[in-house]
Scaffold this motif. Structure first.
Motif, PDB file in Angstrom:
ATOM      1  N   LYS A   1       0.825  -1.215   0.000  1.00 44.82           N
ATOM      2  CA  LYS A   1       0.000   0.000   0.000  1.00 44.82           C
ATOM      3  C   LYS A   1       0.856   1.261   0.000  1.00 44.82           C
ATOM      4  O   LYS A   1       0.613   2.189  -0.760  1.00 44.82           O
ATOM      5  CB  LYS A   1      -0.915   0.032   1.227  1.00 44.82           C
ATOM      6  N   VAL A   2       1.847   1.283   0.868  1.00 39.61           N
ATOM      7  CA  VAL A   2       2.713   2.454   0.973  1.00 39.61           C
ATOM      8  C   VAL A   2       3.447   2.699  -0.340  1.00 39.61           C
ATOM      9  O   VAL A   2       3.478   3.819  -0.854  1.00 39.61           O
ATOM     10  CB  VAL A   2       3.715   2.293   2.140  1.00 39.61           C
TER      11      VAL A   2
ATOM     12  N   PHE B   1       2.595   1.717  -3.303  1.00 38.45           N
ATOM     13  CA  PHE B   1       1.641   2.099  -4.339  1.00 38.45           C
ATOM     14  C   PHE B   1       1.330   3.588  -4.263  1.00 38.45           C
ATOM     15  O   PHE B   1       1.341   4.285  -5.277  1.00 38.45           O
ATOM     16  CB  PHE B   1       0.360   1.282  -4.200  1.00 38.45           C
ATOM     17  N   PHE B   2       1.067   4.103  -3.064  1.00 38.20           N
ATOM     18  CA  PHE B   2       0.741   5.516  -2.934  1.00 38.20           C
ATOM     19  C   PHE B   2       1.944   6.412  -3.213  1.00 38.20           C
ATOM     20  O   PHE B   2       1.798   7.489  -3.797  1.00 38.20           O
ATOM     21  CB  PHE B   2       0.131   5.809  -1.561  1.00 38.20           C
ATOM     22  N   VAL B   3       3.128   5.966  -2.840  1.00 35.85           N
ATOM     23  CA  VAL B   3       4.336   6.723  -3.180  1.00 35.85           C
ATOM     24  C   VAL B   3       4.493   6.790  -4.693  1.00 35.85           C
ATOM     25  O   VAL B   3       4.827   7.840  -5.253  1.00 35.85           O
ATOM     26  CB  VAL B   3       5.580   6.099  -2.506  1.00 35.85           C
TER      27      VAL B   3
ATOM     28  N   ILE C   1       2.120   6.610  -6.956  1.00 36.91           N
ATOM     29  CA  ILE C   1       1.096   7.497  -7.511  1.00 36.91           C
ATOM     30  C   ILE C   1       1.504   8.965  -7.334  1.00 36.91           C
ATOM     31  O   ILE C   1       1.366   9.775  -8.255  1.00 36.91           O
ATOM     32  CB  ILE C   1      -0.279   7.230  -6.849  1.00 36.91           C
ATOM     33  N   VAL C   2       2.007   9.308  -6.153  1.00 33.91           N
ATOM     34  CA  VAL C   2       2.433  10.692  -5.900  1.00 33.91           C
ATOM     35  C   VAL C   2       3.577  11.086  -6.829  1.00 33.91           C
ATOM     36  O   VAL C   2       3.566  12.164  -7.434  1.00 33.91           O
ATOM     37  CB  VAL C   2       2.825  10.876  -4.417  1.00 33.91           C
TER      38      VAL C   2
END
Length: 54
Positions: free
Chosen positions: A32-33, A35-37, A39-40
């Motif tokens: 999850k972490v 993936f969000f990194v 995306i950012v």
């Protein structure tokens, strides 16, 4: 970076099948972490890429 997120997702799924709950939670949270990194960073690269072309 996305590659690592997918690797941890696969580890979480395999661990989930075998029932290793601690490994599932750890691998899923890392996925999850990452993936969000990813995306950012993707959004930032889109914004900075548009500014340079103008």
């Amino acid at each position: 970076m996305l590659r690592w997120a997918l690797i941890f997702l696969v580890i979480a799924l395999i661990a989930g099948i075998f029932g290793f709950f601690n490994i599932v939670a750890a691998a899923a949270s890392v996925a999850k972490v990452l993936f969000f990194v990813f995306i950012v960073l993707f959004v930032i690269s889109l914004i900075t890429g548009r500014r340079r072309s103008m």
